[in-house]
Motif scaffolding. Structure first.
Motif, short mmCIF file in Angstrom:
data_model
loop_
_atom_site.label_atom_id
_atom_site.label_comp_id
_atom_site.label_asym_id
_atom_site.label_seq_id
_atom_site.Cartn_x
_atom_site.Cartn_y
_atom_site.Cartn_z
N UNK B 10 0.69 -1.10 -0.54
CA UNK B 10 0.25 0.41 -0.11
C UNK B 10 1.49 0.80 0.13
N UNK B 11 1.92 0.74 -0.94
CA UNK B 11 2.60 2.59 -1.10
C UNK B 11 2.31 3.08 -2.06
N UNK B 12 2.86 4.93 -2.76
CA UNK B 12 2.30 5.17 -3.39
C UNK B 12 0.87 4.46 -4.62
N UNK B 13 2.19 3.40 -4.88
CA UNK B 13 1.00 3.34 -6.64
C UNK B 13 -0.32 2.64 -5.70
N UNK B 14 -0.14 0.86 -4.45
CA UNK B 14 -0.74 0.47 -4.12
C UNK B 14 -2.07 1.29 -3.98
#
Lengths: 305, 305
Positions: B10-14
């Motif tokens: 769940x980083x920026x892309x997630x």
């Protein structure tokens, strides 16, 4: 003082430049070598304005001249849009250099010819440069300013200032280079794109989608350097340290000039609308480019990250 | 039937993928390996929606799960956004392949790793592919779908259909290739751009202006092929016949991997804002990308020339 601009050649590019200068408040003196073209040009300019949403009232500042001499009279800047042929450019610049007042700057819209190729022998070579627009300049603001080895740096300063004054975005090159900047970047993209299509990795439509729904979106808001500056936590230096080796490997394996084959041209052409639709599609493109320009400039700061 | 999607990482892309699926009406089950990251992710998703102008009400469809098993339960599609490290991907895909129901598709957001490099040995390798977005996918629609040699074509069909259903633009590759399409095109642009800057022909700002006030404008409305199709009276075949040799010459003289030097990285970095500003500038970029997406989609047909 109102600036006076001469437009030489009234094809698509010449007409777009006419709109750029006229809507910025300049007096425009237009000349085309063909008498019948001159006769119809005002009606065509009205149509250009209709498509882009520009106010045709600005065209009151445009005078169609019967001779090259009349067009250059009192002009501080000449934007020339003749055919991309060296013999024609050589003749035309010799004539213009003999006619134009000493302080007049002569700029060509040429994308293919560097200024030294046709101006190198002329007495006035210091006042001659390339001012290469993206087609068409009234809806795409960038203008590449490329000097010859003889172009006076003060002429470049004046060129840059004038372009800003008429709301274009000048990009100044420090020295002459084949293809300038824009077409060098376009050439490497086309080479790799054609190669990927020819190899059957992706369809022409898929290739176009990758740019227009992907990279092109970012590149409309900021250029490639500002883009990678935001693609690593530590900015561009961090990006190039992390991903530079991968990008270098990809660039090393990319296609070059050999990708431009008749076979791939046929392959791509087969996916495109009938060439008879090019004029209508070009009008649609210009309308959409004008709407995009309004979207970007309606929000101050949007185009300057 | 409501689709159930698992988001892994769940980083920026997630988080951006979470918004894509949730706003399209999917049930989203999210898992991150780090407990503290999981605890804060809903607040971060609300912030993501605030910046892009998406309705945070869609986040009611998001469940944060405590285990990988719980996240994959009932999911028809897993979008994985873990670190770009081969050892981590190998472990993670072995685990997910063992857990996930047979019909579940496993897709990675990886830009650097091809699917065969971590999935080639797994029993479920036929259901594993790359679905590479442009960062961040909730405001840039393109998704590159790249199979490994083992990926089932029906899995590719389902991937393409799902992406269209959630309003992304899938680009399907027919076979595995290093860098996919988008980064291969970006790599050649970066190589030539860095070379022109390093040679002192143009400043980093001038280079960026050339794209964002020039080529990028056209490439946002149509891709490179549709662009050249309108740059000659007879369409793309005519263009390539007229200008192909010039473009081939420019591509042949362009820079490649050698352009990625520490020296040019320093040169470009010196012109950029302080790296501490990267997060704020990225938020501003996302806000502007969202506004651009709305501008383009508000006018039906605009993005499909």
């Amino acid at each position: 003082m109102t600036r006076t601009i001469a437009i030489i050649g009234s094809g698509l590019i010449g007409r777009a430049w006419t709109v750029v200068f006229a809507r910025a408040g300049c007096t425009v003196r237009l000349w085309d070598a063909a008498t019948d073209v001159r006769a119809g040009v005002i009606a065509q300019l009205v149509e250009t304005c209709r498509v882009s949403g520009d106010d045709p009232a600005a065209l009151a500042r445009v005078t169609v001249c019967d001779t090259l001499e009349a067009a250059l009279e009192g002009a501080e800047w000449v934007q020339e849009n003749g055919p991309e042929r060296l013999d024609i450019k050589r003749d035309l610049y010799a004539r213009m250099d003999a006619i134009a007042a000493p302080a007049t700057i002569l700029a060509t819209s040429s994308s293919a010819l560097i200024a030294s190729s046709f101006a190198g022998e002329l007495a006035g070579r210091a006042r001659i440069l390339v001012a290469h627009p993206v087609n068409p300049p009234h809806v795409v603001p960038v203008v590449e300013l490329c000097p010859s080895p003889d172009t006076d740096p003060q002429v470049m300063d004046r060129a840059e200032a004038l372009m800003r004054e008429v709301a274009q975005v000048p990009v100044r090159m420090t020295r002459e280079i084949d293809g300038f900047v824009l077409n060098r970047l376009q050439a490497v993209v086309l080479a790799e794109a054609l190669s990927l299509i020819e190899q059957g990795i992706v369809t022409p439509e898929g290739l176009d989608d990758t740019i227009c729904h992907g990279l092109g979106r970012r590149w409309t808001l900021m250029g490639p350097m500002a883009t990678i500056n935001l693609n690593a936590p530590g900015g561009v230096a961090d990006y190039l340290e992390r991903y530079g080796p991968t990008m270098a490997r990809l660039a090393d394996s990319a296609a070059r000039g050999e990708a431009f084959t008749p076979e791939v041209a046929r392959l791509v052409a087969a996916t495109m609308p009938d060439p008879a639709q090019v004029p209508a599609l070009s009008q649609d493109r210009d309308r959409r480019l004008a709407a995009l320009a309004r979207h970007l400039s309606d929000k101050p700061g949007l185009t300057d990250p």
